[in-house]
Scaffold this motif. Sequence first.
Motif, PDB file in Angstrom:
ATOM      1  N   ARG A 130      36.846  35.704  49.536  1.00  0.00           N
ATOM      2  CA  ARG A 130      37.470  34.246  49.460  1.00  0.00           C
ATOM      3  C   ARG A 130      37.741  34.088  47.950  1.00  0.00           C
ATOM      4  O   ARG A 130      37.356  35.473  47.257  1.00  0.00           O
ATOM      5  N   THR A 131      38.822  33.581  47.203  1.00  0.00           N
ATOM      6  CA  THR A 131      38.604  33.374  45.790  1.00  0.00           C
ATOM      7  C   THR A 131      39.173  31.765  46.238  1.00  0.00           C
ATOM      8  O   THR A 131      39.973  31.548  46.964  1.00  0.00           O
ATOM      9  N   TYR A 132      38.245  31.156  45.370  1.00  0.00           N
ATOM     10  CA  TYR A 132      38.329  29.442  44.500  1.00  0.00           C
ATOM     11  C   TYR A 132      38.583  29.822  42.779  1.00  0.00           C
ATOM     12  O   TYR A 132      38.700  30.338  41.921  1.00  0.00           O
ATOM     13  N   PHE A 133      39.396  29.081  43.188  1.00  0.00           N
ATOM     14  CA  PHE A 133      40.396  28.606  41.460  1.00  0.00           C
ATOM     15  C   PHE A 133      40.247  27.202  41.780  1.00  0.00           C
ATOM     16  O   PHE A 133      39.930  26.076  42.507  1.00  0.00           O
ATOM     17  N   PHE A 134      40.015  26.727  40.509  1.00  0.00           N
ATOM     18  CA  PHE A 134      39.355  25.402  39.589  1.00  0.00           C
ATOM     19  C   PHE A 134      40.232  25.249  38.337  1.00  0.00           C
ATOM     20  O   PHE A 134      40.346  25.882  37.589  1.00  0.00           O
ATOM     21  N   ASP A 135      41.146  24.711  38.869  1.00  0.00           N
ATOM     22  CA  ASP A 135      42.437  23.362  37.859  1.00  0.00           C
ATOM     23  C   ASP A 135      41.666  22.308  37.836  1.00  0.00           C
ATOM     24  O   ASP A 135      42.348  21.540  38.778  1.00  0.00           O
ATOM     25  N   VAL A 136      42.525  22.571  36.019  1.00  0.00           N
ATOM     26  CA  VAL A 136      42.308  20.490  35.762  1.00  0.00           C
ATOM     27  C   VAL A 136      43.576  20.663  35.454  1.00  0.00           C
ATOM     28  O   VAL A 136      44.622  21.682  34.550  1.00  0.00           O
ATOM     29  N   LYS A 137      44.434  19.250  35.796  1.00  0.00           N
ATOM     30  CA  LYS A 137      45.955  19.427  35.833  1.00  0.00           C
ATOM     31  C   LYS A 137      45.867  17.724  35.150  1.00  0.00           C
ATOM     32  O   LYS A 137      45.212  16.929  35.560  1.00  0.00           O
ATOM     33  N   ALA A 138      46.489  17.459  34.344  1.00  0.00           N
ATOM     34  CA  ALA A 138      46.891  16.279  33.396  1.00  0.00           C
ATOM     35  C   ALA A 138      48.388  15.614  34.380  1.00  0.00           C
ATOM     36  O   ALA A 138      49.342  16.433  34.214  1.00  0.00           O
ATOM     37  N   THR A 139      48.455  14.250  35.141  1.00  0.00           N
ATOM     38  CA  THR A 139      49.780  13.961  35.064  1.00  0.00           C
ATOM     39  C   THR A 139      50.580  13.711  33.766  1.00  0.00           C
ATOM     40  O   THR A 139      49.850  13.850  32.192  1.00  0.00           O
ATOM     41  N   ARG A 140      51.975  12.832  33.245  1.00  0.00           N
ATOM     42  CA  ARG A 140      52.870  13.108  32.238  1.00  0.00           C
ATOM     43  C   ARG A 140      51.839  11.568  31.499  1.00  0.00           C
ATOM     44  O   ARG A 140      52.168  11.395  30.787  1.00  0.00           O
ATOM     45  N   GLY A 141      50.691  10.680  32.351  1.00  0.00           N
ATOM     46  CA  GLY A 141      50.384   9.595  31.746  1.00  0.00           C
ATOM     47  C   GLY A 141      48.835  10.486  31.309  1.00  0.00           C
ATOM     48  O   GLY A 141      48.548   8.938  31.268  1.00  0.00           O
ATOM     49  N   GLN A 142      48.430  11.559  31.335  1.00  0.00           N
ATOM     50  CA  GLN A 142      47.590  11.882  31.062  1.00  0.00           C
ATOM     51  C   GLN A 142      46.743  11.387  31.771  1.00  0.00           C
ATOM     52  O   GLN A 142      45.355  11.692  31.664  1.00  0.00           O
ATOM     53  N   ASP A 143      46.997  11.324  33.215  1.00  0.00           N
ATOM     54  CA  ASP A 143      45.474  10.925  34.084  1.00  0.00           C
ATOM     55  C   ASP A 143      45.206  12.767  34.832  1.00  0.00           C
ATOM     56  O   ASP A 143      45.820  13.066  34.850  1.00  0.00           O
ATOM     57  N   TYR A 144      43.403  12.705  34.389  1.00  0.00           N
ATOM     58  CA  TYR A 144      43.522  14.228  34.894  1.00  0.00           C
ATOM     59  C   TYR A 144      42.626  14.142  36.267  1.00  0.00           C
ATOM     60  O   TYR A 144      41.874  13.447  36.911  1.00  0.00           O
ATOM     61  N   TYR A 145      42.812  15.513  36.829  1.00  0.00           N
ATOM     62  CA  TYR A 145      43.209  15.338  38.339  1.00  0.00           C
ATOM     63  C   TYR A 145      41.756  17.135  38.225  1.00  0.00           C
ATOM     64  O   TYR A 145      42.919  17.491  37.176  1.00  0.00           O
ATOM     65  N   LEU A 146      41.423  17.345  39.547  1.00  0.00           N
ATOM     66  CA  LEU A 146      40.896  19.029  39.599  1.00  0.00           C
ATOM     67  C   LEU A 146      41.518  18.632  40.777  1.00  0.00           C
ATOM     68  O   LEU A 146      41.762  18.097  41.876  1.00  0.00           O
ATOM     69  N   THR A 147      42.038  20.405  40.922  1.00  0.00           N
ATOM     70  CA  THR A 147      42.350  20.867  42.636  1.00  0.00           C
ATOM     71  C   THR A 147      40.923  21.537  42.932  1.00  0.00           C
ATOM     72  O   THR A 147      41.070  23.193  41.611  1.00  0.00           O
ATOM     73  N   ILE A 148      41.106  22.431  43.544  1.00  0.00           N
ATOM     74  CA  ILE A 148      40.208  23.435  44.097  1.00  0.00           C
ATOM     75  C   ILE A 148      40.770  23.547  45.293  1.00  0.00           C
ATOM     76  O   ILE A 148      41.307  23.434  46.377  1.00  0.00           O
ATOM     77  N   THR A 149      40.878  25.092  44.771  1.00  0.00           N
ATOM     78  CA  THR A 149      41.583  25.802  45.896  1.00  0.00           C
ATOM     79  C   THR A 149      41.145  27.575  46.427  1.00  0.00           C
ATOM     80  O   THR A 149      40.514  27.925  45.613  1.00  0.00           O
ATOM     81  N   GLU A 150      40.487  27.247  47.928  1.00  0.00           N
ATOM     82  CA  GLU A 150      40.290  28.508  48.964  1.00  0.00           C
ATOM     83  C   GLU A 150      41.033  28.640  48.989  1.00  0.00           C
ATOM     84  O   GLU A 150      42.407  28.315  50.022  1.00  0.00           O
ATOM     85  N   SER A 151      41.113  30.133  48.939  1.00  0.00           N
ATOM     86  CA  SER A 151      42.226  31.655  49.049  1.00  0.00           C
ATOM     87  C   SER A 151      41.509  32.948  49.943  1.00  0.00           C
ATOM     88  O   SER A 151      40.981  33.092  49.493  1.00  0.00           O
ATOM     89  N   LYS A 152      41.759  32.946  51.255  1.00  0.00           N
ATOM     90  CA  LYS A 152      41.354  33.531  52.101  1.00  0.00           C
ATOM     91  C   LYS A 152      42.628  34.839  52.042  1.00  0.00           C
ATOM     92  O   LYS A 152      43.912  33.947  53.013  1.00  0.00           O
ATOM     93  N   ARG A 153      42.163  36.126  52.106  1.00  0.00           N
ATOM     94  CA  ARG A 153      43.448  36.898  52.089  1.00  0.00           C
ATOM     95  C   ARG A 153      43.658  37.596  53.553  1.00  0.00           C
ATOM     96  O   ARG A 153      42.127  37.515  54.226  1.00  0.00           O
ATOM     97  N   ARG A 154      44.803  37.565  54.124  1.00  0.00           N
ATOM     98  CA  ARG A 154      44.675  37.369  55.648  1.00  0.00           C
ATOM     99  C   ARG A 154      45.550  38.821  56.019  1.00  0.00           C
ATOM    100  O   ARG A 154      46.064  39.075  55.128  1.00  0.00           O
ATOM    101  N   PRO A 155      44.791  39.753  56.778  1.00  0.00           N
ATOM    102  CA  PRO A 155      46.067  41.268  57.387  1.00  0.00           C
ATOM    103  C   PRO A 155      47.281  40.849  57.903  1.00  0.00           C
ATOM    104  O   PRO A 155      47.696  40.132  57.811  1.00  0.00           O
ATOM    105  N   GLY A 156      48.406  41.484  57.278  1.00  0.00           N
ATOM    106  CA  GLY A 156      49.608  41.341  58.239  1.00  0.00           C
ATOM    107  C   GLY A 156      49.285  41.762  59.178  1.00  0.00           C
ATOM    108  O   GLY A 156      48.283  42.511  59.667  1.00  0.00           O
ATOM    109  N   ALA A 157      50.433  41.192  60.602  1.00  0.00           N
ATOM    110  CA  ALA A 157      50.736  41.643  61.465  1.00  0.00           C
ATOM    111  C   ALA A 157      50.713  43.664  61.268  1.00  0.00           C
ATOM    112  O   ALA A 157      50.059  43.940  61.966  1.00  0.00           O
ATOM    113  N   ASP A 158      51.926  43.852  60.173  1.00  0.00           N
ATOM    114  CA  ASP A 158      52.416  44.992  60.521  1.00  0.00           C
ATOM    115  C   ASP A 158      50.648  45.889  59.312  1.00  0.00           C
ATOM    116  O   ASP A 158      50.347  45.392  58.211  1.00  0.00           O
ATOM    117  N   PRO A 159      50.199  46.881  59.970  1.00  0.00           N
ATOM    118  CA  PRO A 159      49.035  47.127  59.235  1.00  0.00           C
ATOM    119  C   PRO A 159      49.800  47.952  57.989  1.00  0.00           C
ATOM    120  O   PRO A 159      48.600  47.948  56.430  1.00  0.00           O
TER     121      PRO A 159
END
Length: 130
Positions: free
Chosen positions: A22-51
């Motif tokens: 797994r890889t986790y991404f922690f991203d702080v972002k701001a809207t145009r109005g300078q409202d701050y928020y955090l996105t936490i993304t979990e990414s898991k690699r899945r092999p394709g159907a074709d090896p």
Amino acid sequence: MEDRYSKDQEEIYSHRMKAGKRTYFFDVKATRGQDYYLTITESKRRPGADPDGPASYEKHKIFLYKEDFNKFIDALHDAVDYVRDELLTEEEVAELDRPRPGFEGEQPRAGGQPADDSQPAAPDLGESTY
């Protein structure tokens, strides 16, 4: 539509943490109005159907808004403390507490500076057992 989406938010800070498959991404972002928020993304690699074909990535994302930061941190502390205090053995807790080197593949911190191993990797979030 894509152009409008990218203009509505500004990325302030990004940190990537690899953890096994797994890889986790922690991203702080701001809207145009300078409202701050955090996105936490979990990414898991899945092999394709074709090896020999391309892999795909399964992603799960949490949006955490600034007004909920403290409640989120308190709930996370409570859950981790419960696992440590009630479910793990002393040996497992000692293993969690042992110092670890920085993870390979970590992205630089805000401002493009690499992580400094002489300083704590995370800010002090108050009293905690970890």
